[in-house]
Write a protein that holds these residues in place. Structure first.
Motif, PDB file in Angstrom:
ATOM      1  N   THR A  19      -9.326  -2.862   8.196  1.00 23.97           N
ATOM      2  CA  THR A  19      -8.949  -2.459   9.559  1.00 23.97           C
ATOM      3  C   THR A  19      -9.809  -1.285  10.010  1.00 23.97           C
ATOM      4  O   THR A  19     -10.417  -1.314  11.087  1.00 23.97           O
ATOM      5  CB  THR A  19      -7.461  -2.032   9.601  1.00 23.97           C
ATOM      6  OG1 THR A  19      -6.658  -3.071   9.040  1.00 23.97           O
ATOM      7  CG2 THR A  19      -7.010  -1.769  11.018  1.00 23.97           C
ATOM      8  N   TRP A  72     -10.522   1.027  -1.421  1.00 24.89           N
ATOM      9  CA  TRP A  72      -9.618   1.235  -2.571  1.00 24.89           C
ATOM     10  C   TRP A  72      -8.269   0.522  -2.394  1.00 24.89           C
ATOM     11  O   TRP A  72      -7.661   0.082  -3.356  1.00 24.89           O
ATOM     12  CB  TRP A  72      -9.389   2.747  -2.748  1.00 24.89           C
ATOM     13  CG  TRP A  72      -8.369   3.097  -3.778  1.00 24.89           C
ATOM     14  CD1 TRP A  72      -8.577   3.301  -5.115  1.00 24.89           C
ATOM     15  CD2 TRP A  72      -6.964   3.293  -3.547  1.00 24.89           C
ATOM     16  NE1 TRP A  72      -7.384   3.616  -5.724  1.00 24.89           N
ATOM     17  CE2 TRP A  72      -6.382   3.615  -4.799  1.00 24.89           C
ATOM     18  CE3 TRP A  72      -6.131   3.239  -2.423  1.00 24.89           C
ATOM     19  CZ2 TRP A  72      -5.010   3.878  -4.950  1.00 24.89           C
ATOM     20  CZ3 TRP A  72      -4.776   3.491  -2.563  1.00 24.89           C
ATOM     21  CH2 TRP A  72      -4.230   3.805  -3.819  1.00 24.89           C
ATOM     22  N   ARG A 129      -8.508  -5.702  -3.255  1.00 25.76           N
ATOM     23  CA  ARG A 129      -7.640  -6.207  -4.342  1.00 25.76           C
ATOM     24  C   ARG A 129      -7.040  -7.559  -4.014  1.00 25.76           C
ATOM     25  O   ARG A 129      -6.248  -8.095  -4.793  1.00 25.76           O
ATOM     26  CB  ARG A 129      -6.449  -5.269  -4.537  1.00 25.76           C
ATOM     27  CG  ARG A 129      -6.810  -3.848  -4.786  1.00 25.76           C
ATOM     28  CD  ARG A 129      -5.562  -3.010  -4.600  1.00 25.76           C
ATOM     29  NE  ARG A 129      -5.868  -1.603  -4.639  1.00 25.76           N
ATOM     30  CZ  ARG A 129      -5.318  -0.740  -5.481  1.00 25.76           C
ATOM     31  NH1 ARG A 129      -4.424  -1.145  -6.336  1.00 25.76           N
ATOM     32  NH2 ARG A 129      -5.649   0.524  -5.437  1.00 25.76           N
ATOM     33  N   MET A 186      -8.251 -14.849   0.559  1.00 20.49           N
ATOM     34  CA  MET A 186      -7.913 -16.048   1.342  1.00 20.49           C
ATOM     35  C   MET A 186      -7.947 -15.698   2.826  1.00 20.49           C
ATOM     36  O   MET A 186      -7.230 -14.784   3.255  1.00 20.49           O
ATOM     37  CB  MET A 186      -6.527 -16.554   0.949  1.00 20.49           C
ATOM     38  CG  MET A 186      -6.418 -16.853  -0.519  1.00 20.49           C
ATOM     39  SD  MET A 186      -4.869 -17.688  -0.893  1.00 20.49           S
ATOM     40  CE  MET A 186      -5.127 -18.072  -2.617  1.00 20.49           C
ATOM     41  N   TYR A 225       0.124 -17.730  -5.062  1.00 20.02           N
ATOM     42  CA  TYR A 225      -1.108 -18.098  -4.354  1.00 20.02           C
ATOM     43  C   TYR A 225      -2.236 -18.093  -5.371  1.00 20.02           C
ATOM     44  O   TYR A 225      -2.257 -17.235  -6.260  1.00 20.02           O
ATOM     45  CB  TYR A 225      -1.387 -17.148  -3.170  1.00 20.02           C
ATOM     46  CG  TYR A 225      -1.377 -15.676  -3.501  1.00 20.02           C
ATOM     47  CD1 TYR A 225      -0.201 -14.933  -3.472  1.00 20.02           C
ATOM     48  CD2 TYR A 225      -2.560 -15.009  -3.832  1.00 20.02           C
ATOM     49  CE1 TYR A 225      -0.189 -13.581  -3.774  1.00 20.02           C
ATOM     50  CE2 TYR A 225      -2.559 -13.643  -4.135  1.00 20.02           C
ATOM     51  CZ  TYR A 225      -1.364 -12.945  -4.116  1.00 20.02           C
ATOM     52  OH  TYR A 225      -1.337 -11.596  -4.420  1.00 20.02           O
ATOM     53  N   GLY A 248      -1.503  -4.568  -5.972  1.00 21.65           N
ATOM     54  CA  GLY A 248      -1.838  -3.883  -4.717  1.00 21.65           C
ATOM     55  C   GLY A 248      -0.602  -3.885  -3.836  1.00 21.65           C
ATOM     56  O   GLY A 248       0.410  -4.512  -4.171  1.00 21.65           O
ATOM     57  N   GLY A 251      -3.881 -10.421   5.850  1.00 19.59           N
ATOM     58  CA  GLY A 251      -4.622  -9.358   6.524  1.00 19.59           C
ATOM     59  C   GLY A 251      -6.126  -9.445   6.476  1.00 19.59           C
ATOM     60  O   GLY A 251      -6.790  -8.718   7.213  1.00 19.59           O
TER      61      GLY A 251
HETATM   62  C1  LIG Z   1      -2.564  -8.299  -4.229  1.00 22.21           C
HETATM   63  C2  LIG Z   1      -2.835  -8.595  -2.778  1.00 22.21           C
HETATM   64  C3  LIG Z   1      -3.271  -9.860  -2.408  1.00 22.21           C
HETATM   65  C4  LIG Z   1      -3.526 -10.159  -1.062  1.00 22.21           C
HETATM   66  N1  LIG Z   1      -4.060 -11.385  -0.750  1.00 22.21           N
HETATM   67  C5  LIG Z   1      -4.421 -11.637   0.524  1.00 22.21           C
HETATM   68  C6  LIG Z   1      -5.096 -12.842   0.842  1.00 22.21           C
HETATM   69  O1  LIG Z   1      -5.453 -13.631  -0.042  1.00 22.21           O
HETATM   70  N2  LIG Z   1      -5.374 -13.087   2.148  1.00 22.21           N
HETATM   71  C7  LIG Z   1      -5.052 -12.198   3.139  1.00 22.21           C
HETATM   72  O2  LIG Z   1      -5.319 -12.464   4.312  1.00 22.21           O
HETATM   73  N3  LIG Z   1      -4.457 -11.012   2.846  1.00 22.21           N
HETATM   74  C8  LIG Z   1      -4.164 -10.704   1.577  1.00 22.21           C
HETATM   75  N4  LIG Z   1      -3.614  -9.506   1.261  1.00 22.21           N
HETATM   76  C9  LIG Z   1      -3.414  -8.513   2.356  1.00 22.21           C
HETATM   77  C10 LIG Z   1      -4.723  -7.826   2.759  1.00 22.21           C
HETATM   78  O3  LIG Z   1      -5.432  -7.431   1.619  1.00 22.21           O
HETATM   79  C11 LIG Z   1      -4.401  -6.606   3.623  1.00 22.21           C
HETATM   80  O4  LIG Z   1      -3.580  -7.012   4.709  1.00 22.21           O
HETATM   81  C12 LIG Z   1      -5.629  -5.929   4.187  1.00 22.21           C
HETATM   82  O5  LIG Z   1      -6.578  -5.667   3.184  1.00 22.21           O
HETATM   83  C13 LIG Z   1      -5.228  -4.645   4.891  1.00 22.21           C
HETATM   84  O6  LIG Z   1      -6.379  -3.891   5.141  1.00 22.21           O
HETATM   85  P1  LIG Z   1      -6.244  -2.432   5.695  1.00 22.21           P
HETATM   86  O7  LIG Z   1      -7.611  -1.925   5.922  1.00 22.21           O
HETATM   87  O8  LIG Z   1      -5.324  -2.427   6.861  1.00 22.21           O
HETATM   88  O9  LIG Z   1      -5.496  -1.604   4.552  1.00 22.21           O
HETATM   89  P2  LIG Z   1      -5.941  -1.155   3.097  1.00 22.21           P
HETATM   90  O10 LIG Z   1      -7.106  -1.927   2.587  1.00 22.21           O
HETATM   91  O11 LIG Z   1      -4.733  -1.135   2.247  1.00 22.21           O
HETATM   92  O12 LIG Z   1      -6.475   0.316   3.321  1.00 22.21           O
HETATM   93  C14 LIG Z   1      -5.641   1.387   3.684  1.00 22.21           C
HETATM   94  C15 LIG Z   1      -6.333   2.666   3.182  1.00 22.21           C
HETATM   95  O13 LIG Z   1      -5.717   3.794   3.801  1.00 22.21           O
HETATM   96  C16 LIG Z   1      -5.882   4.881   2.910  1.00 22.21           C
HETATM   97  N5  LIG Z   1      -4.957   5.945   3.325  1.00 22.21           N
HETATM   98  C17 LIG Z   1      -3.588   5.895   3.409  1.00 22.21           C
HETATM   99  N6  LIG Z   1      -3.111   7.069   3.890  1.00 22.21           N
HETATM  100  C18 LIG Z   1      -4.180   7.871   4.122  1.00 22.21           C
HETATM  101  C19 LIG Z   1      -4.333   9.205   4.636  1.00 22.21           C
HETATM  102  N7  LIG Z   1      -3.259   9.932   5.007  1.00 22.21           N
HETATM  103  N8  LIG Z   1      -5.573   9.723   4.743  1.00 22.21           N
HETATM  104  C20 LIG Z   1      -6.653   8.999   4.382  1.00 22.21           C
HETATM  105  N9  LIG Z   1      -6.577   7.721   3.873  1.00 22.21           N
HETATM  106  C21 LIG Z   1      -5.357   7.168   3.764  1.00 22.21           C
HETATM  107  C22 LIG Z   1      -5.576   4.272   1.554  1.00 22.21           C
HETATM  108  O14 LIG Z   1      -6.120   5.045   0.521  1.00 22.21           O
HETATM  109  C23 LIG Z   1      -6.205   2.882   1.678  1.00 22.21           C
HETATM  110  O15 LIG Z   1      -7.489   2.814   1.092  1.00 22.21           O
HETATM  111  C24 LIG Z   1      -3.329  -9.176  -0.062  1.00 22.21           C
HETATM  112  C25 LIG Z   1      -2.894  -7.901  -0.427  1.00 22.21           C
HETATM  113  C26 LIG Z   1      -2.640  -7.608  -1.760  1.00 22.21           C
HETATM  114  C27 LIG Z   1      -2.174  -6.233  -2.131  1.00 22.21           C
END
Ligand SMILES: Cc1cc2nc3c(=O)[nH]c(=O)nc-3n(C[C@H](O)[C@H](O)[C@H](O)COP(=O)(O)OP(=O)(O)OC[C@H]3O[C@@H](n4cnc5c(N)ncnc54)[C@H](O)[C@@H]3O)c2cc1C
Length: 434
Positions: A38, A63, A68, A72, A292, A346, A374
């Motif tokens: 995101t 991270w 992780r 998909m 999955y 994760g 996501g």
């Molecule tokens: C095991 C697992 C399997 C999944 N499989 C799938 C799949 O196959 N297909 C699919 O579509 N989705 C899947 N998902 C969901 C998908 O991975 C997530 O929806 C997506 O990666 C979210 O991305 P993001 O950037 O919003 O959040 P994230 O990648 O979680 O990143 C959020 C970041 O914010 C940082 N952060 C938090 N608070 C603070 C702060 N105060 N200051 C600075 N940094 C901060 C954290 O350290 C973290 O790195 C899966 C999730 C998991 C856990």
């Protein structure tokens, strides 16, 4: 079982390091909190448009869930179309479903334009029915999606299922050829490079500890407290997903962090891999407490599930590895002797209505609540919200604009999910009776 307690994907790429000790700029246009899909997608779009952008990441690039996950890239949302229709009606349902399709195109385009070597492939997904009734639901669901959303899915009866999966335990399947798969760690690494190339600064190991509106400035402005000093930003974009912290209490109260776990075998012989997944689909089953699974490009079976509801700890990863291995052997007895090479966990981000949400809260923009769907939607909403923040798109360009973002009933939640054991038991019960 002797396995590495780390994400398999992270062993396939060196994720670029961010600025670990560089001084912060004093003032920027947009502070992005979180360097996952995101945040990095938003940072790329904002910096492309000429904004000064600082991404603050408490740990390291990618991270969180973004490196992780199962990789998909799926059509649709976590909520079935029938639920969306009942809750929001035809127009909103069509808009949200179309957004899910557009989100995959968005990933495909970024991968192509930025030349990201992440094994993106439109291999399609296969949903498998755990009970005969679930298979009947597939037919109804495919009809509904065709009629309401003009998107074709294909029913696979039980006697044809061997063309799709080398398992005899299911009662039929539902295929969507529009879905895709990728290597998430390589993808998030590529997205970070792309954001930096256009000028976004990514600060690692730098937590946004506190975010306050700064009333002394003219126009919207925020003061962020960090260990490397304060940072002033005209806009803040919260992209912290299941790792949302006390720095953004209003958002935290609306998101439930839920654990999900994955194991990966050692590479399998080619004939066995082909037998298990002849079309190399992204596969998941029809339960609430679902499994999955998929093959990796080097032919490992990667098998995931919500083996524990609580977010990951070393102990929950070890316990989940055993549960998932037993689940994998139930699906694929052929893997009884396959050594497990990796196990990890994760944190997923669920809103109380199980829908993604993007918008503005207390002046800050945000996008999260992907509920395990996501990879594509995070990329897409990061981009769209960046365009909204930059003023290049109206708020209505966000497909989730105007939808209520509910908190806990009676407000009985501050971000610490005390009710997860009850929720876990409830979903197990639903799987039992459905
Ligand atoms: C095991 C697992 C399997 C999944 N499989 C799938 C799949 O196959 N297909 C699919 O579509 N989705 C899947 N998902 C969901 C998908 O991975 C997530 O929806 C997506 O990666 C979210 O991305 P993001 O950037 O919003 O959040 P994230 O990648 O979680 O990143 C959020 C970041 O914010 C940082 N952060 C938090 N608070 C603070 C702060 N105060 N200051 C600075 N940094 C901060 C954290 O350290 C973290 O790195 C899966 C999730 C998991 C856990």
């Amino acid at each position: 079982m002797a396995f590495k307690e780390k994400t398999y994907w992270q062993d396939t790429v060196t994720i670029p390091a961010g600025e670990a000790s560089a001084p912060l700029p004093e003032r920027i246009d947009v502070a992005v909190i979180g360097a996952g899909l995101t945040g990095l997608s938003a940072a790329r779009t904002l910096a492309q448009g000429g904004a000064s952008v600082a991404v603050l990441e408490a740990e390291t690039i990618g991270w969180g869930a973004s490196s992780r996950n199962g990789g998909m890239v799926l059509t649709g949302l976590k909520l079935p179309v029938s639920t969306l229709l009942a809750r929001y009606g035809s127009e909103v349902t069509r808009r949200l479903y179309a957004a899910s399709l557009a989100s995959i195109d968005c990933v495909e385009q970024i991968v192509r334009v930025e030349n990201i070597a992440c094994d993106f492939s439109r291999c399609g997904h296969l949903e498998v029915a755990c009970k005969p009734k679930h298979f009947d639901d597939f037919q109804r669901s495919a009809d509904l999606i065709a009629r309401e959303c003009n998107h074709a899915l294909r029913i696979v009866p039980k006697d044809k299922l061997r063309d799709e999966i080398g398992s005899g335990i299911y009662h039929g399947g539902l295929v969507d050829d529009a879905s895709a798969g990728l290597n998430p760690a390589r993808y998030v690494a590529g997205l970070a490079q792309a954001a930096r190339k256009v000028g976004a600064k990514i600060f690692e190991r730098l937590r946004a500890e506190k975010i306050e509106r700064d009333a002394q400035q003219s126009g919207p402005s925020f003061r962020l407290t960090t260990a490397r000093g304060p940072l002033w930003a005209s806009n803040v974009f919260v992209a912290t997903s299941g790792y949302t912290s006390a720095a953004t209490p209003a958002v935290r109260k609306k998101i439930i962090p839920i654990g999900s776990y994955i194991i990966a075998t050692e590479p399998l012989a080619e004939p066995l891999a082909r037998e298990l997944s002849p079309r190399n689909r992204m596969i998941f089953d029809s339960k609430n407490y679902l499994y999955y699974y998929r093959l990796t490009p080097d032919r490992r079976m990667l098998f995931g599930g919500r083996a524990r509801f609580f977010p990951e700890t070393p102990q929950s990863i070890r316990e989940s590895a055993g549960i998932l291995r037993r689940g994998m052997i139930e699906v694929y007895p052929q893997l009884r002797d396959a050594p497990i090479a990796y196990a990890w966990g994760g944190t997923l981000d669920f809103a109380f209505d199980i829908l993604p949400h993007a918008g503005q809260l207390e002046g800050m923009h945000y996008a999260l609540g992907y509920a395990g769907h996501g990879v594509a939607m995070a990329t897409y909403l990061g981009k769209i919200m960046a365009e909204v923040i930059a003023g290049c798109s109206p708020a209505e360009a966000n497909p989730f604009h105007g939808l209520p973002f509910p908190g806990a009933p009676l407000g009985l939640y501050d971000g610490r999910p005390w009710f997860l054991p009850f929720a876990g038991a409830w979903y197990k019960f639903l799987d039992w009776i459905s």
